[in-house]
Design an enzyme around this catalytic site. Structure first.
Site, PDB file in Angstrom:
ATOM      1  N   ASP A 261      -2.795  25.358 -28.698  1.00 36.41           N
ATOM      2  CA  ASP A 261      -2.189  23.807 -28.169  1.00 36.41           C
ATOM      3  C   ASP A 261      -1.558  23.260 -29.340  1.00 36.41           C
ATOM      4  O   ASP A 261      -2.473  22.859 -30.086  1.00 36.41           O
ATOM      5  CB  ASP A 261      -2.921  23.266 -27.183  1.00 36.41           C
ATOM      6  CG  ASP A 261      -1.971  22.519 -26.271  1.00 36.41           C
ATOM      7  OD1 ASP A 261      -2.050  23.017 -25.076  1.00 36.41           O
ATOM      8  OD2 ASP A 261      -1.402  21.591 -26.704  1.00 36.41           O
TER       9      ASP A 261
ATOM     10  N   HIS B 182       0.371  29.501 -17.479  1.00 38.65           N
ATOM     11  CA  HIS B 182      -0.564  29.395 -18.715  1.00 38.65           C
ATOM     12  C   HIS B 182      -1.937  28.926 -18.423  1.00 38.65           C
ATOM     13  O   HIS B 182      -2.335  28.159 -17.468  1.00 38.65           O
ATOM     14  CB  HIS B 182       0.228  28.578 -20.034  1.00 38.65           C
ATOM     15  CG  HIS B 182       0.296  27.253 -19.547  1.00 38.65           C
ATOM     16  ND1 HIS B 182       1.646  26.757 -19.011  1.00 38.65           N
ATOM     17  CD2 HIS B 182      -0.210  26.073 -19.936  1.00 38.65           C
ATOM     18  CE1 HIS B 182       1.492  25.491 -18.555  1.00 38.65           C
ATOM     19  NE2 HIS B 182       0.413  24.967 -19.169  1.00 38.65           N
TER      20      HIS B 182
ATOM     21  N   CYS C 214      13.107  27.804 -21.037  1.00 41.61           N
ATOM     22  CA  CYS C 214      11.734  27.978 -21.186  1.00 41.61           C
ATOM     23  C   CYS C 214      11.100  27.839 -22.504  1.00 41.61           C
ATOM     24  O   CYS C 214      11.416  28.934 -23.378  1.00 41.61           O
ATOM     25  CB  CYS C 214      11.067  28.954 -20.398  1.00 41.61           C
ATOM     26  SG  CYS C 214       9.441  28.859 -20.135  1.00 41.61           S
TER      27      CYS C 214
ATOM     28  N   GLY D 120      -0.328  18.392 -12.667  1.00 33.49           N
ATOM     29  CA  GLY D 120      -0.392  18.153 -13.995  1.00 33.49           C
ATOM     30  C   GLY D 120       0.287  19.084 -15.013  1.00 33.49           C
ATOM     31  O   GLY D 120       0.413  19.053 -16.026  1.00 33.49           O
TER      32      GLY D 120
ATOM     33  N   HIS E 141       8.223  35.766 -17.601  1.00 34.13           N
ATOM     34  CA  HIS E 141       8.208  34.494 -17.247  1.00 34.13           C
ATOM     35  C   HIS E 141       7.800  34.385 -15.808  1.00 34.13           C
ATOM     36  O   HIS E 141       8.495  34.768 -14.594  1.00 34.13           O
ATOM     37  CB  HIS E 141       9.738  33.992 -17.280  1.00 34.13           C
ATOM     38  CG  HIS E 141       9.695  32.370 -16.805  1.00 34.13           C
ATOM     39  ND1 HIS E 141       9.581  31.302 -17.585  1.00 34.13           N
ATOM     40  CD2 HIS E 141      10.266  32.063 -15.678  1.00 34.13           C
ATOM     41  CE1 HIS E 141       9.895  30.151 -17.045  1.00 34.13           C
ATOM     42  NE2 HIS E 141      10.233  30.625 -15.841  1.00 34.13           N
TER      43      HIS E 141
ATOM     44  N   HIS F  31       6.003  27.473 -17.106  1.00 32.72           N
ATOM     45  CA  HIS F  31       5.595  29.018 -17.435  1.00 32.72           C
ATOM     46  C   HIS F  31       4.125  29.135 -17.314  1.00 32.72           C
ATOM     47  O   HIS F  31       3.364  28.799 -18.348  1.00 32.72           O
ATOM     48  CB  HIS F  31       6.512  29.338 -18.649  1.00 32.72           C
ATOM     49  CG  HIS F  31       6.139  30.736 -19.283  1.00 32.72           C
ATOM     50  ND1 HIS F  31       7.087  31.678 -19.935  1.00 32.72           N
ATOM     51  CD2 HIS F  31       4.874  31.662 -19.214  1.00 32.72           C
ATOM     52  CE1 HIS F  31       6.413  32.854 -20.286  1.00 32.72           C
ATOM     53  NE2 HIS F  31       5.179  32.752 -19.926  1.00 32.72           N
TER      54      HIS F  31
HETATM   55  P1  AMP Z   1       0.567  21.843 -19.002  1.00 38.06           P
HETATM   56  O1  AMP Z   1       0.316  20.364 -18.742  1.00 38.06           O
HETATM   57  O2  AMP Z   1      -0.769  22.612 -18.090  1.00 38.06           O
HETATM   58  O3  AMP Z   1       1.912  22.292 -18.545  1.00 38.06           O
HETATM   59  O4  AMP Z   1       0.254  22.143 -20.477  1.00 38.06           O
HETATM   60  C1  AMP Z   1       0.974  22.313 -21.332  1.00 38.06           C
HETATM   61  C2  AMP Z   1       0.752  22.427 -22.683  1.00 38.06           C
HETATM   62  O5  AMP Z   1       1.591  22.772 -23.544  1.00 38.06           O
HETATM   63  C3  AMP Z   1       0.474  21.048 -23.276  1.00 38.06           C
HETATM   64  O6  AMP Z   1      -1.118  21.031 -23.613  1.00 38.06           O
HETATM   65  C4  AMP Z   1       1.031  20.816 -24.489  1.00 38.06           C
HETATM   66  O7  AMP Z   1       0.583  20.323 -25.567  1.00 38.06           O
HETATM   67  C5  AMP Z   1       1.530  22.322 -24.875  1.00 38.06           C
HETATM   68  N1  AMP Z   1       2.681  22.768 -25.552  1.00 38.06           N
HETATM   69  C6  AMP Z   1       3.762  22.298 -25.558  1.00 38.06           C
HETATM   70  N2  AMP Z   1       4.710  22.774 -26.378  1.00 38.06           N
HETATM   71  C7  AMP Z   1       4.098  23.596 -27.131  1.00 38.06           C
HETATM   72  C8  AMP Z   1       4.132  24.127 -28.288  1.00 38.06           C
HETATM   73  N3  AMP Z   1       5.500  24.420 -28.777  1.00 38.06           N
HETATM   74  N4  AMP Z   1       3.442  24.830 -28.862  1.00 38.06           N
HETATM   75  C9  AMP Z   1       2.038  24.900 -28.297  1.00 38.06           C
HETATM   76  N5  AMP Z   1       1.654  24.203 -27.426  1.00 38.06           N
HETATM   77  C10 AMP Z   1       2.399  23.507 -26.625  1.00 38.06           C
HETATM   78 ZN    ZN Z   2       8.970  31.143 -19.517  1.00 36.47          ZN
END
Ligand code: AMP
Ligand code: ZN
Length: 112
Positions: free
Chosen positions: A31, A99, A5, A92, A47, A97
């Site tokens: 982000d 957030h 993850c 989407g 997690h 994990h």
């Molecule tokens: P979701 O589609 O709601 O699962 O959003 C996942 C978000 O995580 C996206 O907006 C990505 O740009 C962001 N994301 C993925 N990897 C990272 C990272 N290493 N650091 C910061 N944000 C990330």
């Molecule tokens: Zn996790």
């Protein structure tokens, strides 16, 4: 923690992140692909796959995440902001994990 993850790796410090807040339960960081001027994520250290996998045991944690949003948004200079929790592939969600996205800044956000 879950081995594959990406957010668990961020929590553990194995992947760099631009943190704006951290306590025992939660971390918040910008982000990597912001969709607005300010776009950060509030992530529990524990997690949990998604909002759909939460139960009453997560009530305090979810409340904490929600209440952190206006506090951190204000610190980031946002007057108004939007919160979003994508849930499941159809919702989407890409990182499994849980957030909460918080975004805003600049122009008024579109309705959809
Ligand atoms: P979701 O589609 O709601 O699962 O959003 C996942 C978000 O995580 C996206 O907006 C990505 O740009 C962001 N994301 C993925 N990897 C990272 C990272 N290493 N650091 C910061 N944000 C990330
Ligand atoms: Zn996790």
């Amino acid at each position: 923690m879950s081995a594959d993850c990406i957010f668990c790796k961020i929590v553990q410090g194995d992947i760099p992140s631009k943190n704006i807040y951290e306590d025992d339960d939660v971390i918040a960081f910008h982000d990597i692909h912001p969709i607005t001027k300010v776009h950060f994520l509030i992530v529990p250290k524990q997690h949990v796959e998604s909002l759909a996998s939460c139960s009453s045991q997560h009530q305090t944690l979810l409340g904490k995440m929600l209440l952190l949003a206006p506090e951190l948004a204000k610190q980031q200079g946002l007057v108004g902001f939007r919160t979003m929790i994508n849930t499941g592939r159809e919702g989407g969600q890409e990182v499994f994990h849980i957030h909460m996205h918080v975004f805003g800044g600049g122009d008024t956000l579109p309705r959809t």
